[in-house]
Design an enzyme around this catalytic site. Structure first.
Site, PDB file in Angstrom:
ATOM      1  N   HIS A 192       7.801-100.574 -22.404  1.00 45.94           N
ATOM      2  CA  HIS A 192       6.999 -99.110 -22.202  1.00 45.94           C
ATOM      3  C   HIS A 192       6.742 -98.567 -20.983  1.00 45.94           C
ATOM      4  O   HIS A 192       6.519 -99.221 -19.954  1.00 45.94           O
ATOM      5  CB  HIS A 192       5.825 -99.233 -22.921  1.00 45.94           C
TER       6      HIS A 192
ATOM      7  N   HIS B 216       5.013-106.712 -29.973  1.00 48.27           N
ATOM      8  CA  HIS B 216       4.739-105.142 -29.661  1.00 48.27           C
ATOM      9  C   HIS B 216       6.068-104.632 -29.470  1.00 48.27           C
ATOM     10  O   HIS B 216       6.277-103.523 -29.633  1.00 48.27           O
ATOM     11  CB  HIS B 216       3.795-105.455 -28.492  1.00 48.27           C
TER      12      HIS B 216
ATOM     13  N   HIS C 186       4.051 -99.197 -18.216  1.00 45.54           N
ATOM     14  CA  HIS C 186       4.301-100.524 -17.498  1.00 45.54           C
ATOM     15  C   HIS C 186       5.476-100.786 -16.589  1.00 45.54           C
ATOM     16  O   HIS C 186       5.467-101.636 -15.721  1.00 45.54           O
ATOM     17  CB  HIS C 186       4.565-101.700 -18.925  1.00 45.54           C
TER      18      HIS C 186
HETATM   19 ZN   LIG Z   1       3.242-101.337 -24.431  1.00 45.00          ZN
END
Ligand SMILES: [Zn+2]
Length: 258
Positions: free
Chosen positions: A57, A114, A60
């Site tokens: 993501h 996730h 990050h």
């Molecule tokens: Zn994430």
């Protein structure tokens, strides 16, 4: 005694980029943006030696390209199962990494759910777990299944109680506010929520957490508790089996709607 420090660098609204450093060198965990990292490095005259990425993501890994321009020989580590920026080392479950020249070795733990390629890094009682385990909660299941995510959390829950949890977001207060709806009669949870509310009203960080505290207060690690089961069944409107992954799935659905 550890010869390194771990410093949170706030980013975006509620992210933390963890900087592991001694007096000369640093490693950054999940640098979603470069500027706050560069600012900290310059201010403290540190050289960035490497980057650990937990998942793909943008909040990050969005800062990796810019950091690489400033430090061309940077080591960049992550899982090839996530679409990350170019890596200098692709890692998998069980790999051990010396974060040279720092005096810290970490082991890679694959924690899909996730995202499919999400990894955590564990060493010297420190766990960098991105968006998998949060203080008082866990990440959303975006790519994997509820069962995968539950197994990932259960895997992290096998680590020693003294494990310090360096997750990537300041979500503790909202997580515990939800947790108390699920387990209102838990005195440890009541006390922790009070402490966290006091800390947040002073804009203090609530991390790192401790795995021992998570076992006492995080409903996603307490699916065996009769009170939690009772509230889950009440919310979903039918009895649940003893399968923890099914209970996890219901709890995650409930949290998603809050
Ligand atoms: Zn994430």
């Amino acid at each position: 005694m550890a010869t390194y420090s771990i410093t949170p660098i706030p980013a975006f609204n509620d992210n933390y980029i963890w900087l592991i450093h001694d007096t000369q060198h640093a490693w950054a965990v999940d640098p979603g943006e470069a500027l706050p990292v560069l600012h900290y490095l310059n201010h403290h005259q540190l050289t960035l030696a490497g980057i650990l990425l937990t998942h793909h993501h943008a909040d990050h890994c969005g800062g990796v390209a810019t950091l690489r321009q400033h430090y061309p020989s940077l080591t960049v580590i992550g899982s090839p199962k996530d679409p990350l920026p170019p890596l200098t080392r692709a890692v998998q479950e069980g790999d051990t990494l010396l974060l040279a020249p720092l005096d810290l070795t970490v082991t890679v733990i694959e924690v899909p759910g996730h995202t499919l390629g999400h990894v955590a890094y564990f060493g010297d009682q420190c766990l960098f777990c991105g968006d998998t385990l949060f203080a008082g909660g866990c990440g959303r299941v975006f790519e994997g299944t509820a069962e995968q995510m539950w197994h990932s959390l259960d895997k992290l829950n096998q680590l020693p109680a003294s494990t310090r949890i360096y997750c990537a977001h300041e979500y503790t207060e909202s997580n515990l506010t939800f947790a108390i709806r699920v387990e209102p009669d838990n005195p440890d949870l009541q006390q922790r929520l009070q402490q966290v509310r006091a800390a947040r009203s002073q804009h203090q960080i609530t991390l790192p957490s401790l795995l021992a505290w998570e076992r006492q207060t995080n409903p996603f690690l307490r699916l065996h508790e009769p009170t939690i089961l009772h509230h889950l069944e009440e919310w979903i409107g039918h009895p649940l089996s003893t399968d923890p992954a099914q209970r996890f799935s219901v709890l995650r659905q409930w949290k998603n709607l809050c």
